[in-house]
Design a protein around this motif. Structure first.
Motif, PDB file in Angstrom:
ATOM      1  N   ILE A 192       0.812  -1.228   0.000  1.00 23.36           N
ATOM      2  CA  ILE A 192       0.000   0.000   0.000  1.00 23.36           C
ATOM      3  C   ILE A 192       0.846   1.279   0.000  1.00 23.36           C
ATOM      4  CG2 ILE A 192      -2.023  -1.106   1.014  1.00 23.36           C
ATOM      5  CD1 ILE A 192      -1.170   0.135   3.734  1.00 23.36           C
ATOM      6  N   ASP A 193       2.142   1.154  -0.340  1.00 21.41           N
ATOM      7  CA  ASP A 193       3.002   2.339  -0.331  1.00 21.41           C
ATOM      8  C   ASP A 193       2.908   3.157  -1.621  1.00 21.41           C
ATOM      9  OD1 ASP A 193       4.523   0.906  -2.168  1.00 21.41           O
ATOM     10  OD2 ASP A 193       6.305   0.768  -0.900  1.00 21.41           O
ATOM     11  N   GLY A 194       2.128   2.685  -2.610  1.00 16.34           N
ATOM     12  CA  GLY A 194       1.919   3.433  -3.847  1.00 16.34           C
ATOM     13  C   GLY A 194       2.920   3.149  -4.948  1.00 16.34           C
ATOM     14  N   SER A 195       3.894   2.287  -4.710  1.00 17.24           N
ATOM     15  CA  SER A 195       4.941   2.003  -5.686  1.00 17.24           C
ATOM     16  C   SER A 195       4.803   0.605  -6.263  1.00 17.24           C
ATOM     17  CB  SER A 195       6.311   2.150  -5.023  1.00 17.24           C
ATOM     18  OG  SER A 195       7.329   1.702  -5.883  1.00 17.24           O
ATOM     19  N   ASP A 196       5.012   0.462  -7.566  1.00 16.01           N
ATOM     20  CA  ASP A 196       5.064  -0.860  -8.187  1.00 16.01           C
ATOM     21  C   ASP A 196       6.439  -1.505  -8.001  1.00 16.01           C
ATOM     22  OD1 ASP A 196       2.462  -1.121  -9.151  1.00 16.01           O
ATOM     23  OD2 ASP A 196       2.921  -0.076 -11.013  1.00 16.01           O
ATOM     24  N   ASP A 197       7.423  -0.725  -7.539  1.00 15.81           N
ATOM     25  CA  ASP A 197       8.788  -1.232  -7.395  1.00 15.81           C
ATOM     26  C   ASP A 197       8.999  -2.012  -6.099  1.00 15.81           C
ATOM     27  OD1 ASP A 197       9.555  -0.114  -9.837  1.00 15.81           O
ATOM     28  OD2 ASP A 197      10.004   1.805  -8.892  1.00 15.81           O
ATOM     29  N   SER A 198       8.185  -1.752  -5.080  1.00 17.00           N
ATOM     30  CA  SER A 198       8.286  -2.499  -3.829  1.00 17.00           C
ATOM     31  C   SER A 198       7.156  -3.532  -3.803  1.00 17.00           C
ATOM     32  CB  SER A 198       8.191  -1.564  -2.627  1.00 17.00           C
ATOM     33  OG  SER A 198       6.953  -0.888  -2.623  1.00 17.00           O
ATOM     34  N   PHE A 199       7.309  -4.589  -2.999  1.00 18.96           N
ATOM     35  CA  PHE A 199       6.302  -5.646  -3.015  1.00 18.96           C
ATOM     36  C   PHE A 199       6.374  -6.484  -1.754  1.00 18.96           C
ATOM     37  CE2 PHE A 199      10.095  -7.019  -5.264  1.00 18.96           C
ATOM     38  CZ  PHE A 199      10.376  -8.258  -4.698  1.00 18.96           C
ATOM     39  N   TRP A 200       5.299  -7.248  -1.525  1.00 19.99           N
ATOM     40  CA  TRP A 200       5.235  -8.290  -0.514  1.00 19.99           C
ATOM     41  C   TRP A 200       5.435  -9.612  -1.238  1.00 19.99           C
ATOM     42  CZ3 TRP A 200       1.346 -12.117  -0.515  1.00 19.99           C
ATOM     43  CH2 TRP A 200       1.367 -12.986   0.578  1.00 19.99           C
ATOM     44  N   MET A 201       6.165 -10.517  -0.613  1.00 19.00           N
ATOM     45  CA  MET A 201       6.468 -11.816  -1.224  1.00 19.00           C
ATOM     46  C   MET A 201       5.909 -12.921  -0.332  1.00 19.00           C
ATOM     47  SD  MET A 201       8.135 -13.536  -3.647  1.00 19.00           S
ATOM     48  CE  MET A 201       9.514 -12.672  -4.313  1.00 19.00           C
ATOM     49  N   SER A 202       5.227 -13.882  -0.949  1.00 13.62           N
ATOM     50  CA  SER A 202       4.765 -15.051  -0.191  1.00 13.62           C
ATOM     51  C   SER A 202       5.964 -15.943   0.111  1.00 13.62           C
ATOM     52  CB  SER A 202       3.706 -15.816  -0.979  1.00 13.62           C
ATOM     53  OG  SER A 202       4.283 -16.476  -2.082  1.00 13.62           O
ATOM     54  N   THR A 203       5.828 -16.734   1.170  1.00 15.49           N
ATOM     55  CA  THR A 203       6.928 -17.626   1.542  1.00 15.49           C
ATOM     56  C   THR A 203       6.463 -19.059   1.712  1.00 15.49           C
ATOM     57  OG1 THR A 203       6.585 -17.178   3.895  1.00 15.49           O
ATOM     58  CG2 THR A 203       8.206 -15.810   2.734  1.00 15.49           C
ATOM     59  N   GLY A 204       5.253 -19.357   1.280  1.00 17.51           N
ATOM     60  CA  GLY A 204       4.769 -20.711   1.500  1.00 17.51           C
ATOM     61  C   GLY A 204       3.728 -21.137   0.504  1.00 17.51           C
ATOM     62  N   LEU A 205       2.920 -22.083   0.906  1.00 18.37           N
ATOM     63  CA  LEU A 205       1.913 -22.694   0.055  1.00 18.37           C
ATOM     64  C   LEU A 205       0.689 -21.798  -0.109  1.00 18.37           C
ATOM     65  CD1 LEU A 205       2.127 -26.239   1.666  1.00 18.37           C
ATOM     66  CD2 LEU A 205       3.233 -25.477  -0.449  1.00 18.37           C
ATOM     67  N   TYR A 206      -0.201 -22.216  -0.979  1.00 20.60           N
ATOM     68  CA  TYR A 206      -1.453 -21.511  -1.202  1.00 20.60           C
ATOM     69  C   TYR A 206      -2.559 -22.216  -0.427  1.00 20.60           C
ATOM     70  CZ  TYR A 206       1.213 -19.325  -4.868  1.00 20.60           C
ATOM     71  OH  TYR A 206       2.176 -18.631  -5.547  1.00 20.60           O
ATOM     72  N   PRO A 207      -3.589 -21.484   0.006  1.00 21.39           N
ATOM     73  CA  PRO A 207      -3.864 -20.076  -0.268  1.00 21.39           C
ATOM     74  C   PRO A 207      -3.023 -19.146   0.601  1.00 21.39           C
ATOM     75  CG  PRO A 207      -5.610 -20.985   1.090  1.00 21.39           C
ATOM     76  CD  PRO A 207      -4.673 -22.118   0.771  1.00 21.39           C
ATOM     77  N   GLN A 208      -2.888 -17.906   0.130  1.00 19.35           N
ATOM     78  CA  GLN A 208      -2.262 -16.822   0.874  1.00 19.35           C
ATOM     79  C   GLN A 208      -3.334 -15.768   1.141  1.00 19.35           C
ATOM     80  OE1 GLN A 208       1.015 -16.394   1.952  1.00 19.35           O
ATOM     81  NE2 GLN A 208       1.446 -18.480   1.292  1.00 19.35           N
ATOM     82  N   GLU A 209      -3.254 -15.089   2.275  1.00 18.28           N
ATOM     83  CA  GLU A 209      -4.246 -14.075   2.629  1.00 18.28           C
ATOM     84  C   GLU A 209      -3.577 -12.762   2.970  1.00 18.28           C
ATOM     85  OE1 GLU A 209      -7.067 -15.095   5.643  1.00 18.28           O
ATOM     86  OE2 GLU A 209      -7.416 -17.092   4.818  1.00 18.28           O
ATOM     87  N   ILE A 210      -4.250 -11.684   2.570  1.00 22.62           N
ATOM     88  CA  ILE A 210      -3.840 -10.328   2.949  1.00 22.62           C
ATOM     89  C   ILE A 210      -5.094  -9.629   3.449  1.00 22.62           C
ATOM     90  CG2 ILE A 210      -2.750  -8.185   2.205  1.00 22.62           C
ATOM     91  CD1 ILE A 210      -1.787  -9.852  -0.308  1.00 22.62           C
ATOM     92  N   LEU A 211      -5.055  -9.134   4.677  1.00 23.09           N
ATOM     93  CA  LEU A 211      -6.200  -8.463   5.286  1.00 23.09           C
ATOM     94  C   LEU A 211      -5.917  -6.976   5.410  1.00 23.09           C
ATOM     95  CD1 LEU A 211      -8.971  -8.539   6.710  1.00 23.09           C
ATOM     96  CD2 LEU A 211      -7.723  -9.037   8.841  1.00 23.09           C
ATOM     97  N   PHE A 212      -6.807  -6.167   4.849  1.00 25.47           N
ATOM     98  CA  PHE A 212      -6.677  -4.710   4.868  1.00 25.47           C
ATOM     99  C   PHE A 212      -7.762  -4.087   5.732  1.00 25.47           C
ATOM    100  CE2 PHE A 212      -5.202  -6.098   0.675  1.00 25.47           C
ATOM    101  CZ  PHE A 212      -3.952  -5.512   0.612  1.00 25.47           C
ATOM    102  N   GLU A 213      -7.405  -3.007   6.422  1.00 26.39           N
ATOM    103  CA  GLU A 213      -8.397  -2.142   7.057  1.00 26.39           C
ATOM    104  C   GLU A 213      -8.471  -0.878   6.211  1.00 26.39           C
ATOM    105  OE1 GLU A 213      -9.528  -0.042  11.301  1.00 26.39           O
ATOM    106  OE2 GLU A 213      -7.588  -1.029  11.100  1.00 26.39           O
ATOM    107  N   LEU A 214      -9.674  -0.547   5.751  1.00 25.07           N
ATOM    108  CA  LEU A 214      -9.846   0.633   4.909  1.00 25.07           C
ATOM    109  C   LEU A 214      -9.695   1.897   5.741  1.00 25.07           C
ATOM    110  CD1 LEU A 214     -12.870  -0.482   2.696  1.00 25.07           C
ATOM    111  CD2 LEU A 214     -10.421  -0.895   2.369  1.00 25.07           C
ATOM    112  N   SER A 215      -9.321   2.986   5.076  1.00 20.72           N
ATOM    113  CA  SER A 215      -9.129   4.260   5.762  1.00 20.72           C
ATOM    114  C   SER A 215     -10.428   4.739   6.404  1.00 20.72           C
ATOM    115  CB  SER A 215      -8.602   5.312   4.797  1.00 20.72           C
ATOM    116  OG  SER A 215      -9.478   5.448   3.690  1.00 20.72           O
ATOM    117  N   THR A 216     -11.543   4.455   5.764  1.00 20.38           N
ATOM    118  CA  THR A 216     -12.867   4.764   6.298  1.00 20.38           C
ATOM    119  C   THR A 216     -13.844   3.735   5.725  1.00 20.38           C
ATOM    120  OG1 THR A 216     -14.532   6.501   6.525  1.00 20.38           O
ATOM    121  CG2 THR A 216     -13.386   6.409   4.443  1.00 20.38           C
ATOM    122  N   PRO A 217     -14.804   3.265   6.516  1.00 23.66           N
ATOM    123  CA  PRO A 217     -15.756   2.296   5.969  1.00 23.66           C
ATOM    124  C   PRO A 217     -16.451   2.849   4.720  1.00 23.66           C
ATOM    125  CG  PRO A 217     -15.944   2.377   8.344  1.00 23.66           C
ATOM    126  CD  PRO A 217     -15.041   3.516   7.946  1.00 23.66           C
TER     127      PRO A 217
END
Length: 135
Positions: free
Chosen positions: A29-54
């Motif tokens: 969520i830093d706004g850049s395509d150059d940085s990233f999160w990398m998975s380290t294991g099997l699937y499925p993978q989950e990413i949980l976000f809290e929105l700035s406002t509902p």
């Protein structure tokens, strides 16, 4: 439409199912395509976000590598417990190059407080998520 999960507007990554100190979840969520999160294991993978406002979620844009299928879910409650599916889709295999996927979201007009991205399968053992934009 504004990005409801951008770090600049107060969005947060609450949880990821894999941790790699060299590629932390906040990179999504830093706004850049150059940085990233990398998975380290099997699937499925989950990413949980809290929105700035509902807010109602109408669209999710993903920049990834090696992701094969993905599902988007939302939760309108105060705690991220009960989720509803908003979208599901397949992502084209691009031999490790950056994949861009836009998923129109249906099924909930309620303001969501949390959004979960589930990477159900990948084209390879590991995947990366460079950016998620939630509108």
């Amino acid at each position: 439409m504004p990005d409801l999960v951008s770090k600049q507007v107060g969005g947060k990554v609450l949880m990821v199912s894999s941790l790699d100190e060299g590629h932390p979840a906040d990179n999504i969520i830093d706004g850049s395509d150059d940085s990233f999160w990398m998975s380290t294991g099997l699937y499925p993978q989950e990413i949980l976000f809290e929105l700035s406002t509902p807010s109602p979620v109408s669209n999710v844009k993903l920049s990834t590598t090696n992701v094969k299928s993905v599902r988007i879910e939302c939760c309108a409650e105060d705690k991220p417990i009960n989720f509803k599916t908003l979208a599901e889709g397949e992502v084209e295999e691009l031999s490790g190059r950056l994949q861009m996927k836009e998923l129109p979201c249906y099924g909930s007009s309620e303001p969501a407080a949390f959004v979960k991205v589930l990477i159900l399968a990948g084209w390879h053992d590991f995947c990366s998520v460079h950016k998620v934009v939630i509108e």
